[in-house]
Scaffold this motif. Sequence first.
Motif, mmCIF file in Angstrom:
data_model
loop_
_atom_site.group_PDB
_atom_site.id
_atom_site.type_symbol
_atom_site.label_atom_id
_atom_site.label_comp_id
_atom_site.label_asym_id
_atom_site.label_seq_id
_atom_site.Cartn_x
_atom_site.Cartn_y
_atom_site.Cartn_z
ATOM 1 N N ARG A 4 46.668 -23.650 25.845
ATOM 2 C CA ARG A 4 45.602 -22.767 26.308
ATOM 3 C C ARG A 4 46.076 -21.329 26.340
ATOM 4 O O ARG A 4 47.270 -21.053 26.240
ATOM 5 N N MET A 5 45.116 -20.452 26.524
ATOM 6 C CA MET A 5 45.430 -19.022 26.602
ATOM 7 C C MET A 5 46.273 -18.745 27.841
ATOM 8 O O MET A 5 46.234 -19.498 28.814
ATOM 9 N N ARG A 6 47.033 -17.675 27.821
ATOM 10 C CA ARG A 6 47.897 -17.303 28.944
ATOM 11 C C ARG A 6 47.083 -17.214 30.231
ATOM 12 O O ARG A 6 46.013 -16.592 30.266
ATOM 13 N N HIS A 7 47.572 -17.882 31.288
ATOM 14 C CA HIS A 7 46.830 -17.987 32.541
ATOM 15 C C HIS A 7 47.732 -17.529 33.677
ATOM 16 O O HIS A 7 48.630 -18.256 34.101
ATOM 17 N N THR A 8 47.518 -16.330 34.167
ATOM 18 C CA THR A 8 48.402 -15.771 35.191
ATOM 19 C C THR A 8 47.837 -15.996 36.590
ATOM 20 O O THR A 8 46.662 -16.340 36.745
ATOM 21 N N ARG A 9 48.681 -15.783 37.595
ATOM 22 C CA ARG A 9 48.224 -15.874 38.995
ATOM 23 C C ARG A 9 47.148 -14.833 39.249
ATOM 24 O O ARG A 9 46.210 -15.066 39.993
ATOM 25 N N SER A 10 47.304 -13.684 38.603
ATOM 26 C CA SER A 10 46.339 -12.599 38.769
ATOM 27 C C SER A 10 44.953 -13.027 38.300
ATOM 28 O O SER A 10 43.955 -12.781 38.974
ATOM 29 N N HIS A 11 44.907 -13.710 37.142
ATOM 30 C CA HIS A 11 43.625 -14.189 36.618
ATOM 31 C C HIS A 11 42.998 -15.186 37.577
ATOM 32 O O HIS A 11 41.799 -15.143 37.851
ATOM 33 N N THR A 12 43.811 -16.116 38.086
ATOM 34 C CA THR A 12 43.321 -17.137 39.012
ATOM 35 C C THR A 12 42.748 -16.491 40.263
ATOM 36 O O THR A 12 41.647 -16.820 40.713
ATOM 37 N N ARG A 13 43.507 -15.550 40.827
ATOM 38 C CA ARG A 13 43.078 -14.918 42.083
ATOM 39 C C ARG A 13 41.850 -14.047 41.852
ATOM 40 O O ARG A 13 40.971 -13.959 42.717
#
Length: 90
Positions: A4-13
Amino acid sequence: MVVRMRHTRSHTRNRRSHHALKTAQFVACGKCGSQNPPHTVCSNCGSYKGRVVIDMAGKIEQKQLRKKGKHKEAKEKSEKDLDPAELSKK
Ligand SMILES: [Zn+2]
């Protein structure tokens, strides 16, 4: 596993920043003053924008009849009042 595409903590939050619950909003009825959600018919008196939309007295009466188990009798009576010959004329 699927790549999958890069998934950061920032995106989640960032996504979860919209998940907060809001407190329910209520507006006092113009006729009886009971609290109801905005843009809905009053559940107490059945009015909307100062005009009676739902016959709440009739609804309460029907509810009481249902509790007693007499709604079937009332229905039969109303059906008896209407003659099939009259209905066909209408
Ligand atoms: Zn009301």
